[in-house]
Design an enzyme around this catalytic site. Structure first.
Site, mmCIF file in Angstrom:
data_model
loop_
_atom_site.group_PDB
_atom_site.id
_atom_site.type_symbol
_atom_site.label_atom_id
_atom_site.label_comp_id
_atom_site.label_asym_id
_atom_site.label_seq_id
_atom_site.Cartn_x
_atom_site.Cartn_y
_atom_site.Cartn_z
ATOM 1 N N ARG A 30 17.135 -72.212 1.604
ATOM 2 C CA ARG A 30 18.152 -71.189 1.405
ATOM 3 C C ARG A 30 17.505 -69.931 0.825
ATOM 4 O O ARG A 30 16.706 -69.992 -0.116
ATOM 5 C CB ARG A 30 19.248 -71.682 0.448
ATOM 6 C CG ARG A 30 20.203 -72.678 1.090
ATOM 7 C CD ARG A 30 21.074 -72.001 2.145
ATOM 8 N NE ARG A 30 22.024 -72.892 2.777
ATOM 9 C CZ ARG A 30 21.792 -73.593 3.882
ATOM 10 N NH1 ARG A 30 20.619 -73.511 4.472
ATOM 11 N NH2 ARG A 30 22.731 -74.357 4.405
ATOM 12 N N HIS A 39 16.404 -68.099 10.843
ATOM 13 C CA HIS A 39 17.242 -69.195 10.337
ATOM 14 C C HIS A 39 17.483 -70.251 11.420
ATOM 15 O O HIS A 39 18.621 -70.516 11.812
ATOM 16 C CB HIS A 39 18.573 -68.670 9.812
ATOM 17 C CG HIS A 39 19.236 -69.616 8.849
ATOM 18 N ND1 HIS A 39 20.071 -69.212 7.845
ATOM 19 C CD2 HIS A 39 19.189 -70.985 8.744
ATOM 20 C CE1 HIS A 39 20.518 -70.260 7.167
ATOM 21 N NE2 HIS A 39 19.991 -71.355 7.700
#
Length: 331
Positions: A246, A294
């Site tokens: 993250r 991502h």
């Protein structure tokens, strides 16, 4: 097929759908990234006749009992007062914690073999890229230079995994199986075969030994900016950094400075504070930073649907879903 046979099949399908609707209610799907058709097919293969709806085609909000979602906007859950569970279409539940529109229902995360395999492959690629000096060879090619660097045996290369949860433990095991000298740190004590583990106050001792650091910590209020200047300074000079977890776990300005100073020799980054990464962000201009959008790991519907279907059955019968998250801890 005769007309009578076709009519019988239609009637059977209608009865099946009615039975599923009575047992389970409707399932609502929301994601800007995942394919609803693939998910619908995969879930109906496990629960024939399931009432599967795709946002914004909600129908009657009172019918919705189960929600599969990835990063729903604020206020998304407000119309759905009969939901019994929320299944997060991924591993991290940070977008579902601390909301004022979500009733007190179980939140579960996905944990399928396909997701784990993809994450392990991404981290293994990233670590091997540094272990085998691939960035140096890429630079040498641009210079048209034959540049030999003698390879190091993998067992001499110390790799650290920060965060040993479900995915972090799988990553650490995969690196150990590949032959690296792996150690891992977590807030809670963990035991992983082939991995030297540290916990709590042992973090600096863990960091001081690591040549390549992999972040696998979840994003919670407690872990925000956990990887900061102090963490980068505790690593050996020119250590490499991989973030596949993250973005907000990392203090980005501190990482930029560490990369500029040479304290961090290179970084492979899949997640960021702001996504897509703004065009004026310093990372874009850094030769020693590899950026991916991502995609370190995604959910594989065909594999995950079995667990989702089981959670729908369990919750509909008054039980607990699979892979329930602890919202107090944020993962």
């Amino acid at each position: 097929m005769t007309a009578q046979a076709a009519k019988s099949m239609t009637a059977a399908g209608s009865a099946e759908a009615n039975d599923a609707a009575k047992r389970y209610g409707a399932v609502l799907f929301f994601s800007d990234f995942d394919d609803p058709v693939t998910w619908g097919d995969a879930l109906r293969a496990n629960i024939p006749g399931l009432d599967f709806r795709v946002y914004p085609d909600v129908g009657d909000p009172a019918d919705i009992r189960h929600v599969l979602a990835w990063k729903p906007a604020p206020g998304f859950f407000e119309p759905f007062r009969n939901i019994a569970q929320v299944i997060n279409l991924g591993a991290g539940i940070d977008s579902l914690v601390g909301r004022d529109d979500l009733p007190d229902v179980p939140i579960s995360r996905l944990s399928d073999p396909g997701m784990i395999a993809l994450m392990r492959s991404y981290v293994l690629f990233s670590v091997i890229r540094y272990a085998r000096n691939i960035p140096e060879f890429e630079q040498a090619k641009r210079r048209r230079e034959w540049h030999y660097i003698h390879p190091r045996p993998l067992h001499q290369i110390k790799v650290g995994v920060l965060g040993l949860g479900h995915l972090g433990s799988a990553v650490a095991s995969g690196l150990a199986a590949a032959g690296f000298d792996v150690r891992g740190w977590d807030i809670a004590a963990k035991t992983i075969e082939g991995v030297r583990t540290y916990t709590g106050p042992e973090r600096d001792a863990f960091l001081s030994e690591v040549e390549i650091l992999v972040n696998m910590m979840p994003h919670t209020p407690q872990t925000e900016k956990l990887i900061d200047k102090a963490v980068f300074d505790a690593l050996p000079r020119a250590a490499k950094f991989v973030n596949a977890s993250r973005g907000p776990v990392v203090d980005e300005p501190a990482l930029v400075e560490a990369l500029r100073s040479g304290q961090i020799g290179g970084a492979t980054l899949d997640v960021f504070w702001v996504e897509p990464l703004p065009q004026d962000h310093p990372f874009w201009d850094m030769e020693n930073v590899l950026i991916t959008p991502h995609l370190a790991s995604i959910t594989v519907p065909e594999a995950a649907a079995r667990d989702v279907a089981e959670s729908i059955r369990r919750v509909s019968a008054g039980g607990e879903p699979l892979h329930r998250a602890d919202t107090r801890r944020g993962y």
